[in-house]
Motif scaffolding. Structure first.
Motif, PDB file in Angstrom:
ATOM      1  N   GLY A 118      -3.435 -44.778 -15.337  1.00  0.00           N
ATOM      2  CA  GLY A 118      -3.651 -45.727 -14.254  1.00  0.00           C
ATOM      3  C   GLY A 118      -4.884 -45.500 -13.403  1.00  0.00           C
ATOM      4  N   HIS A 119      -5.715 -44.504 -13.772  1.00  0.00           N
ATOM      5  CA  HIS A 119      -6.944 -44.299 -13.001  1.00  0.00           C
ATOM      6  C   HIS A 119      -7.946 -45.426 -13.272  1.00  0.00           C
ATOM      7  N   ASP A 120      -8.761 -45.747 -12.263  1.00  0.00           N
ATOM      8  CA  ASP A 120      -9.819 -46.751 -12.440  1.00  0.00           C
ATOM      9  C   ASP A 120     -10.914 -46.214 -13.360  1.00  0.00           C
ATOM     10  N   GLY A 121     -11.193 -44.933 -13.163  1.00  0.00           N
ATOM     11  CA  GLY A 121     -12.273 -44.321 -13.925  1.00  0.00           C
ATOM     12  C   GLY A 121     -11.981 -42.852 -14.122  1.00  0.00           C
ATOM     13  N   VAL A 122     -12.621 -42.257 -15.121  1.00  0.00           N
ATOM     14  CA  VAL A 122     -12.410 -40.833 -15.380  1.00  0.00           C
ATOM     15  C   VAL A 122     -13.659 -40.274 -16.052  1.00  0.00           C
ATOM     16  N   GLU A 152     -11.543 -45.172  -7.466  1.00  0.00           N
ATOM     17  CA  GLU A 152     -11.093 -43.794  -7.526  1.00  0.00           C
ATOM     18  C   GLU A 152     -11.429 -43.274  -8.923  1.00  0.00           C
ATOM     19  N   VAL A 153     -12.098 -42.122  -8.980  1.00  0.00           N
ATOM     20  CA  VAL A 153     -12.525 -41.576 -10.273  1.00  0.00           C
ATOM     21  C   VAL A 153     -11.892 -40.201 -10.476  1.00  0.00           C
ATOM     22  N   ALA A 154     -11.127 -40.078 -11.545  1.00  0.00           N
ATOM     23  CA  ALA A 154     -10.470 -38.805 -11.868  1.00  0.00           C
ATOM     24  C   ALA A 154     -11.384 -37.977 -12.773  1.00  0.00           C
ATOM     25  N   THR A 155     -11.007 -36.717 -12.974  1.00  0.00           N
ATOM     26  CA  THR A 155     -11.775 -35.867 -13.876  1.00  0.00           C
ATOM     27  C   THR A 155     -10.862 -35.292 -14.962  1.00  0.00           C
ATOM     28  N   VAL A 156     -11.469 -35.061 -16.122  1.00  0.00           N
ATOM     29  CA  VAL A 156     -10.800 -34.296 -17.180  1.00  0.00           C
ATOM     30  C   VAL A 156     -11.780 -33.225 -17.636  1.00  0.00           C
ATOM     31  N   GLU A 157     -11.305 -32.270 -18.409  1.00  0.00           N
ATOM     32  CA  GLU A 157     -12.190 -31.205 -18.855  1.00  0.00           C
ATOM     33  C   GLU A 157     -13.190 -31.735 -19.880  1.00  0.00           C
ATOM     34  N   GLY A 158     -14.471 -31.398 -19.671  1.00  0.00           N
ATOM     35  CA  GLY A 158     -15.522 -31.770 -20.615  1.00  0.00           C
ATOM     36  C   GLY A 158     -15.631 -30.745 -21.726  1.00  0.00           C
ATOM     37  N   HIS A 159     -16.833 -30.622 -22.314  1.00  0.00           N
ATOM     38  CA  HIS A 159     -17.010 -29.703 -23.438  1.00  0.00           C
ATOM     39  C   HIS A 159     -18.470 -29.260 -23.505  1.00  0.00           C
ATOM     40  N   GLU A 160     -18.675 -27.981 -23.807  1.00  0.00           N
ATOM     41  CA  GLU A 160     -20.049 -27.478 -23.897  1.00  0.00           C
ATOM     42  C   GLU A 160     -20.857 -28.214 -24.979  1.00  0.00           C
ATOM     43  N   MET A 161     -20.179 -28.659 -26.048  1.00  0.00           N
ATOM     44  CA  MET A 161     -20.897 -29.370 -27.111  1.00  0.00           C
ATOM     45  C   MET A 161     -21.479 -30.697 -26.622  1.00  0.00           C
ATOM     46  N   LEU A 162     -20.977 -31.153 -25.476  1.00  0.00           N
ATOM     47  CA  LEU A 162     -21.433 -32.438 -24.926  1.00  0.00           C
ATOM     48  C   LEU A 162     -22.734 -32.321 -24.137  1.00  0.00           C
ATOM     49  N   ALA A 163     -23.296 -31.126 -24.075  1.00  0.00           N
ATOM     50  CA  ALA A 163     -24.510 -30.920 -23.277  1.00  0.00           C
ATOM     51  C   ALA A 163     -25.571 -31.956 -23.645  1.00  0.00           C
ATOM     52  N   LYS A 164     -26.270 -32.425 -22.637  1.00  0.00           N
ATOM     53  CA  LYS A 164     -27.299 -33.447 -22.851  1.00  0.00           C
ATOM     54  C   LYS A 164     -28.560 -32.806 -23.419  1.00  0.00           C
ATOM     55  N   LEU A 165     -29.162 -33.464 -24.410  1.00  0.00           N
ATOM     56  CA  LEU A 165     -30.434 -32.991 -24.961  1.00  0.00           C
ATOM     57  C   LEU A 165     -31.544 -33.481 -24.041  1.00  0.00           C
TER      58      LEU A 165
END
Ligand code: MG
Length: 383
Positions: A123-127, A192-205
């Motif tokens: 039910g979050h608007d954004g995450v 309202e923006v929630a957070t979830v755990e990201g990932h090191e592989m997602l690092a931006k080039l």
């Protein structure tokens, strides 16, 4: 048509910090362009891509034969580019949810996508995916300034997932700013923006060295797979004979629905087997009239495309032809060269062998030709 989930890939950056002749999102990362890897991560969603001025041709080349739902001209800022993409999705019928992602983050673990989807379901608007800051942070006041407490800080990544209509409304309400990500646009509009755990592989080039590092990280996740293929076709007098994509002079040719190139059929099955993608009949049913007389190279090219799409690399193929006649020796070099061309591989990675069955069995009696193939590929482990 209203989409349920749609991915919006922002590929409009000029990538100046990375140097090089093409922006980093179009650079090659282990045989597949960065933007193509970013798109492939959203395999089961409609994908819209935002590009900058003069980048449509670069994108078309990077896409190869991937289909996208839309290519959109970006704006002067990232925020304007995302807005343009959202408007294009709206014009195409809208969506329930949108995943806004940077093209320069080509390695997206499935688990992150799942976490984002689950948070929207809650039910979050954004995450958004975030990671803790582990380095000490300090102000740079000419020299080294005071440290900043990192406990209250996170690194924010993409994809950022939103319910579509509220995000579009937020972008429309906040047009003309230069907010660097969509979570800020959403929050500025009161979402309202929630957070979830990201990932090191997602690092931006960002820098040239990032591309090398990403290539090594990706290579470390490649696992080897081998699979075999086998096929037989009947020899008939007066037919053209095709083997390994080469026309062979012979009194007989192979009969079949396509050009009946038994070697390419075995090879196609080996390539498909290596990614668990069924067999040649799954992809090209003999009942379908469009494959009548087709050059079998296209079957192998299709299988290769599927491997590409999964970020895979073909390391080696080994084909064995089993027949009494014709003699394969005089054609071996031409056949290896043709297979190398079809698979876009150096000839050294193509093996072609021929054998007889000592005049035993159907191949020994000249009733047909059999072929076996083994393909060895490397495929990224599921991120
Ligand atoms: Mg066949």
């Amino acid at each position: 048509m209203r989409y349920h989930d749609v991915a919006l890939i922002v590929a409009a950056g000029r990538g100046e910090r990375a140097g090089g002749t093409v922006p980093k999102q179009f650079a090659d990362l282990l045989g597949v362009p960065v933007v193509a890897r970013a798109i492939d991560a959203f395999a089961d969603m409609a994908v819209f891509v935002v590009v900058g001025p003069g980048q449509r041709d670069l994108l078309a080349e990077a896409l190869c034969d991937r289909a996208v739902a839309g290519v959109v001209a970006g704006g002067a800022t990232r925020q304007a580019s995302v807005r343009a993409g959202l408007e294009a999705i709206e014009a195409a019928g809208g969506a329930a949810r949108v995943f806004v992602h940077d093209a320069a983050r080509p390695m997206l673990p499935r688990a992150v996508l799942d976490r984002l989807g689950a948070a929207l379901d809650d039910g979050h608007d954004g995450v958004v995916p975030v990671l803790a800051v582990v380095d000490t942070l300090a102000r740079a006041d000419g020299g080294l300034g005071d440290t900043v407490t990192r406990d209250a800080l996170v690194r924010v990544q993409t994809p950022q997932a939103f319910r579509f209509a509220p995000l579009l409304a937020a972008h429309r309400a906040r047009a003309g700013y230069d907010l660097t990500d969509d979570a800020q646009v959403a929050r500025a509009a009161g979402l309202e923006v929630a957070t979830v755990e990201g990932h090191e592989m997602l690092a931006k080039l960002t820098h040239a060295a990032d591309l090398d590092r990403a290539g090594r990280a990706l290579a470390a996740r490649l696992v080897s797979r081998s699979a075999m293929g086998f096929d037989v076709h009947r020899l008939e007098p007066g037919m053209p004979l095709w083997l390994c994509g080469v026309r062979v002079e012979h009194s007989h040719g192979l009969s079949g629905h396509s050009d009946a190139d038994v070697a390419l059929h075995a090879l196609t099955d080996a390539l498909l087997g290596a990614i668990g993608a069924g067999d040649i009949g799954t992809h090209f049913p003999p009942s379908d009239a469009q494959w009548r007389g087709a050059a079998s190279a296209r079957f192998a090219e299709h299988a290769l495309g599927l491997i590409d799409r999964q970020g895979g690399i073909v390391d080696h193929v080994d084909v064995t032809l089993i027949c009494e006649e014709p003699k394969i020796g005089p054609y071996r070099d031409a056949m290896r060269a043709r297979l190398a061309e079809i698979l876009r591989l150096p000839v050294a990675r193509i093996s072609l062998k021929a054998t007889t069955t000592e005049r035993l069995g159907f191949t020994g009696r000249g009733e047909g030709i059999a072929a076996q193939a083994i393909a060895t590929i490397r495929l990224p482990e599921d991120l």
